[in-house]
Design an enzyme around this catalytic site. Structure first.
Site, PDB file in Angstrom:
ATOM      1  N   CYS A  51       0.837  -1.207   0.000  1.00 12.37           N
ATOM      2  CA  CYS A  51       0.000   0.000   0.000  1.00 12.37           C
ATOM      3  C   CYS A  51       0.874   1.259   0.000  1.00 12.37           C
ATOM      4  O   CYS A  51       1.891   1.329   0.693  1.00 12.37           O
ATOM      5  CB  CYS A  51      -0.917  -0.013   1.219  1.00 12.37           C
ATOM      6  SG  CYS A  51      -2.043   1.391   1.252  1.00 12.37           S
ATOM      7  N   CYS A  55       0.245   4.726   7.105  1.00 11.64           N
ATOM      8  CA  CYS A  55      -0.423   4.568   8.415  1.00 11.64           C
ATOM      9  C   CYS A  55       0.534   3.816   9.355  1.00 11.64           C
ATOM     10  O   CYS A  55       0.909   2.668   9.069  1.00 11.64           O
ATOM     11  CB  CYS A  55      -1.736   3.819   8.252  1.00 11.64           C
ATOM     12  SG  CYS A  55      -2.758   4.489   6.907  1.00 11.64           S
ATOM     13  N   CYS A  58       0.379   0.020  10.365  1.00 13.98           N
ATOM     14  CA  CYS A  58      -0.078  -0.967   9.387  1.00 13.98           C
ATOM     15  C   CYS A  58       1.041  -1.834   8.809  1.00 13.98           C
ATOM     16  O   CYS A  58       2.042  -1.336   8.292  1.00 13.98           O
ATOM     17  CB  CYS A  58      -0.826  -0.271   8.266  1.00 13.98           C
ATOM     18  SG  CYS A  58      -1.621  -1.468   7.164  1.00 13.98           S
ATOM     19  N   CYS A  95     -16.276  -9.653   5.634  1.00 14.87           N
ATOM     20  CA  CYS A  95     -15.654  -8.347   5.387  1.00 14.87           C
ATOM     21  C   CYS A  95     -14.400  -8.511   4.535  1.00 14.87           C
ATOM     22  O   CYS A  95     -13.463  -9.201   4.932  1.00 14.87           O
ATOM     23  CB  CYS A  95     -15.323  -7.685   6.721  1.00 14.87           C
ATOM     24  SG  CYS A  95     -14.557  -6.076   6.495  1.00 14.87           S
ATOM     25  N   CYS A 126     -19.396  -6.634   3.792  1.00 13.51           N
ATOM     26  CA  CYS A 126     -18.677  -5.437   4.234  1.00 13.51           C
ATOM     27  C   CYS A 126     -17.400  -5.362   3.406  1.00 13.51           C
ATOM     28  O   CYS A 126     -16.827  -6.394   3.053  1.00 13.51           O
ATOM     29  CB  CYS A 126     -18.350  -5.544   5.724  1.00 13.51           C
ATOM     30  SG  CYS A 126     -17.369  -4.154   6.329  1.00 13.51           S
ATOM     31  N   CYS A 186     -19.439   1.518   8.868  1.00 13.90           N
ATOM     32  CA  CYS A 186     -18.662   0.851   9.921  1.00 13.90           C
ATOM     33  C   CYS A 186     -17.430   1.710  10.134  1.00 13.90           C
ATOM     34  O   CYS A 186     -16.572   1.808   9.243  1.00 13.90           O
ATOM     35  CB  CYS A 186     -18.279  -0.555   9.467  1.00 13.90           C
ATOM     36  SG  CYS A 186     -17.130  -1.379  10.597  1.00 13.90           S
ATOM     37  N   ARG A 258     -17.772  -3.246  18.116  1.00 11.81           N
ATOM     38  CA  ARG A 258     -17.015  -4.475  17.863  1.00 11.81           C
ATOM     39  C   ARG A 258     -15.689  -4.496  18.623  1.00 11.81           C
ATOM     40  O   ARG A 258     -14.872  -3.584  18.497  1.00 11.81           O
ATOM     41  CB  ARG A 258     -16.744  -4.656  16.361  1.00 11.81           C
ATOM     42  CG  ARG A 258     -16.039  -5.986  16.052  1.00 11.81           C
ATOM     43  CD  ARG A 258     -15.966  -6.318  14.571  1.00 11.81           C
ATOM     44  NE  ARG A 258     -17.274  -6.216  13.979  1.00 11.81           N
ATOM     45  CZ  ARG A 258     -17.629  -5.287  13.082  1.00 11.81           C
ATOM     46  NH1 ARG A 258     -16.750  -4.434  12.642  1.00 11.81           N
ATOM     47  NH2 ARG A 258     -18.855  -5.254  12.622  1.00 11.81           N
TER      48      ARG A 258
HETATM   49  N1  SAM Z   1      -6.731   0.287   3.287  1.00  9.51           N
HETATM   50  C1  SAM Z   1      -8.001   0.356   3.887  1.00  9.51           C
HETATM   51  C2  SAM Z   1      -8.096   1.477   4.877  1.00  9.51           C
HETATM   52  O1  SAM Z   1      -7.100   1.975   5.353  1.00  9.51           O
HETATM   53  O2  SAM Z   1      -9.230   1.895   5.162  1.00  9.51           O
HETATM   54  C3  SAM Z   1      -8.493  -0.915   4.489  1.00  9.51           C
HETATM   55  C4  SAM Z   1      -7.677  -1.784   5.377  1.00  9.51           C
HETATM   56  S1  SAM Z   1      -7.113  -1.117   6.948  1.00  9.51           S
HETATM   57  C5  SAM Z   1      -6.040  -2.391   7.369  1.00  9.51           C
HETATM   58  C6  SAM Z   1      -8.508  -1.181   8.050  1.00  9.51           C
HETATM   59  C7  SAM Z   1      -8.320  -0.749   9.486  1.00  9.51           C
HETATM   60  O3  SAM Z   1      -7.705  -1.786  10.232  1.00  9.51           O
HETATM   61  C8  SAM Z   1      -7.451   0.453   9.772  1.00  9.51           C
HETATM   62  O4  SAM Z   1      -8.108   1.662   9.538  1.00  9.51           O
HETATM   63  C9  SAM Z   1      -7.123   0.273  11.238  1.00  9.51           C
HETATM   64  O5  SAM Z   1      -8.085   0.915  12.041  1.00  9.51           O
HETATM   65  C10 SAM Z   1      -7.172  -1.242  11.418  1.00  9.51           C
HETATM   66  N2  SAM Z   1      -5.813  -1.771  11.639  1.00  9.51           N
HETATM   67  C11 SAM Z   1      -4.878  -1.940  10.683  1.00  9.51           C
HETATM   68  N3  SAM Z   1      -3.736  -2.404  11.222  1.00  9.51           N
HETATM   69  C12 SAM Z   1      -3.945  -2.508  12.560  1.00  9.51           C
HETATM   70  C13 SAM Z   1      -3.124  -2.902  13.654  1.00  9.51           C
HETATM   71  N4  SAM Z   1      -1.861  -3.249  13.494  1.00  9.51           N
HETATM   72  N5  SAM Z   1      -3.664  -2.903  14.886  1.00  9.51           N
HETATM   73  C14 SAM Z   1      -4.954  -2.538  15.058  1.00  9.51           C
HETATM   74  N6  SAM Z   1      -5.754  -2.142  14.073  1.00  9.51           N
HETATM   75  C15 SAM Z   1      -5.273  -2.117  12.826  1.00  9.51           C
HETATM   76  C1  DTB Z   2     -11.124  -2.862  11.625  1.00  8.39           C
HETATM   77  O1  DTB Z   2     -11.449  -1.865  12.280  1.00  8.39           O
HETATM   78  N1  DTB Z   2     -10.275  -3.803  12.036  1.00  8.39           N
HETATM   79  C2  DTB Z   2     -10.054  -4.790  11.009  1.00  8.39           C
HETATM   80  C3  DTB Z   2     -11.056  -4.352   9.915  1.00  8.39           C
HETATM   81  N2  DTB Z   2     -11.559  -3.117  10.401  1.00  8.39           N
HETATM   82  C4  DTB Z   2     -10.653  -4.314   8.514  1.00  8.39           C
HETATM   83  C5  DTB Z   2      -8.650  -4.943  10.607  1.00  8.39           C
HETATM   84  C6  DTB Z   2      -7.709  -5.243  11.756  1.00  8.39           C
HETATM   85  C7  DTB Z   2      -6.336  -5.439  11.194  1.00  8.39           C
HETATM   86  C8  DTB Z   2      -5.365  -5.885  12.219  1.00  8.39           C
HETATM   87  C9  DTB Z   2      -3.998  -6.030  11.681  1.00  8.39           C
HETATM   88  C10 DTB Z   2      -3.832  -7.031  10.580  1.00  8.39           C
HETATM   89  O2  DTB Z   2      -4.303  -8.185  10.694  1.00  8.39           O
HETATM   90  O3  DTB Z   2      -3.201  -6.696   9.577  1.00  8.39           O
HETATM   91 FE1  SF4 Z   3      -2.846   1.242   3.371  1.00  7.61          FE
HETATM   92 FE2  SF4 Z   3      -2.740   0.020   5.741  1.00  7.61          FE
HETATM   93 FE3  SF4 Z   3      -3.213   2.658   5.618  1.00  7.61          FE
HETATM   94 FE4  SF4 Z   3      -5.098   0.925   4.774  1.00  7.61          FE
HETATM   95  S1  SF4 Z   3      -4.341   1.148   6.873  1.00  7.61           S
HETATM   96  S2  SF4 Z   3      -4.419   2.824   3.742  1.00  7.61           S
HETATM   97  S3  SF4 Z   3      -3.806  -0.715   3.949  1.00  7.61           S
HETATM   98  S4  SF4 Z   3      -1.313   1.626   4.968  1.00  7.61           S
END
Ligand code: SAM
Ligand code: DTB
Ligand code: SF4
Length: 331
Positions: A51, A55, A58, A95, A126, A186, A258
């Site tokens: 990506c 963030c 991530c 989802c 979702c 959501c 959730r």
């Molecule tokens: N790229 C899309 C976005 O950013 O909306 C979708 C995927 S993103 C992984 C969805 C959500 O997962 C993020 O906004 C964050 O709140 C949660 N998330 C991602 N990595 C995480 C982590 N290491 N620990 C907890 N929550 C996480």
């Molecule tokens: C949300 O709030 N939590 C989920 C879902 N929406 C997409 C993702 C959690 C991701 C946790 C880290 C991972 O598995 O990469």
């Molecule tokens: Fe990309 Fe992860 Fe940010 Fe979603 S949360 S926009 S997958 S870097």
């Protein structure tokens, strides 16, 4: 809580003695929901890693070395097989998550087919695909999307510590487009990123002031992924996580709250407190997107111990195609 939540109201909730806070949250919860029913959502990463965004939490950002293997968009039949397995395991919502800043037109066409196929299985759908441009949410709605997940992640005041490649306003714009297309929202955040209690309050205030508020509010505990900027963040006290769930329940009484990422690091007793504090949904299945989640049989055993049961699916009661006009539903 009558009327919109102010920062003062929400900060005061966080300061209550733990028992008083949880009691209030459970009381609100019982007014709106069966206190022993928990909704089960299963996640699938349909496009993994690489990506462009930064963030800080991530595992899927191309900017960090996290060891995640990039995978292109999955073929339709594999997504349908995963959805069938999730349904057979007892999930009611599926989802689909993609590591994009936002979808391109060809991506959206492919994901639309997935949504239609998954919904035809009788599952709620979702998707979380990043930021949406005008018109994209409408296409997802037409395909049968029930919910779009797009998190505010944290308070606007703390956001610049975590993300620099898109703004808080970008996220609010996407949420607006989702709403206008008639898709349920959501939207939640992550706790334990080094933010203060004031920032946690700010996130809840912001979520509660979305008009209308989200139908679903995921509260994630940070999963500190090695290689990300937040890898060495000291873990947050888990009672503070329970408090955040309780405050979300009180501030957004009609939402499904959730208990999301972070459960593998939580003992059953803390998860039980989260349910007592008003959480009524979990991610179910042994994987989140790239990190582990508790095994389903362990979750079933926990439900048995606590006398909890899975909430029924809602697809029949909420037809997928709808358009909103000035906040009112037009079918
Ligand atoms: N790229 C899309 C976005 O950013 O909306 C979708 C995927 S993103 C992984 C969805 C959500 O997962 C993020 O906004 C964050 O709140 C949660 N998330 C991602 N990595 C995480 C982590 N290491 N620990 C907890 N929550 C996480
Ligand atoms: C949300 O709030 N939590 C989920 C879902 N929406 C997409 C993702 C959690 C991701 C946790 C880290 C991972 O598995 O990469
Ligand atoms: Fe990309 Fe992860 Fe940010 Fe979603 S949360 S926009 S997958 S870097």
């Amino acid at each position: 809580m009558a009327g919109p939540a102010t920062s003062v109201d929400i900060e005061a909730l966080f300061e209550l003695p733990f028992n008083d806070l949880v009691y209030r949250a459970q009381t609100v919860h019982r007014r709106h929901f069966d206190p022993n029913a928990v909704q089960l959502s299963t996640l699938l990463s349909i496009k993994t890693g690489g990506c462009s965004e930064d963030c800080g939490y991530c595992s899927q950002s191309a900017r960090f070395n996290t060891g995640v293997t990039n995978q292109p968009l999955m073929p339709l039949d594999e997504v349908v097989d995963a959805a069938k397995a999730a349904r057979a395991n007892g999930a009611t919502r599926f989802c689909m998550g993609a590591a994009w800043r936002g979808p391109k037109q060809a991506d959206l066409d492919a994901v639309s087919k997935m949504i239609t196929a998954v919904r035809a299985l009788g599952l709620e759908t979702c998707a979380t695909l990043g930021m949406l441009r005008p018109g994209q949410a409408e296409q997802l709605a037409e395909a049968g999307l029930d919910y779009y997940n797009h998190n505010l992640d944290t308070a606007s005041q703390f956001y610049d510590n975590i993300i620099h490649t898109h703004s808080y306003q970008d996220r609010i714009d996407t949420l607006y487009r989702v709403r206008q297309a008639g898709i349920k929202v959501c939207c939640g955040g992550i706790i334990g990123m080094g933010e203060s209690r004031i920032h946690r309050s700010g996130l809840i205030v912001q979520l509660a002031s979305l008009d209308p508020p989200p139908e679903s509010v995921p509260i994630n505990m940070l999963v500190a992924v090695p290689g990300t900027p937040l890898a060495n963040t000291p873990p947050l006290d888990q009672f503070e996580f329970v408090r955040t769930i309780a405050v979300a329940r009180i501030a957004i009484p009609t939402a499904m709250v959730r208990l999301s990422a972070g459960r593998t690091a939580m003992p059953e007793s803390i998860q039980a407190l989260c349910f007592l504090a008003g959480a009524n949904s979990i991610f179910y299945g042994d994987k989140l997107l790239t990190t582990p989640n508790p095994q389903s049989d362990g979750d079933r055993a926990l439900f048995e111990k606590l006398g909890l049961h899975a909430m029924e699916c809602n697809t029949d009661k909420s037809p997928p195609v709808r358009h909103y006009e000035r906040g009112r539903r037009r079918t």
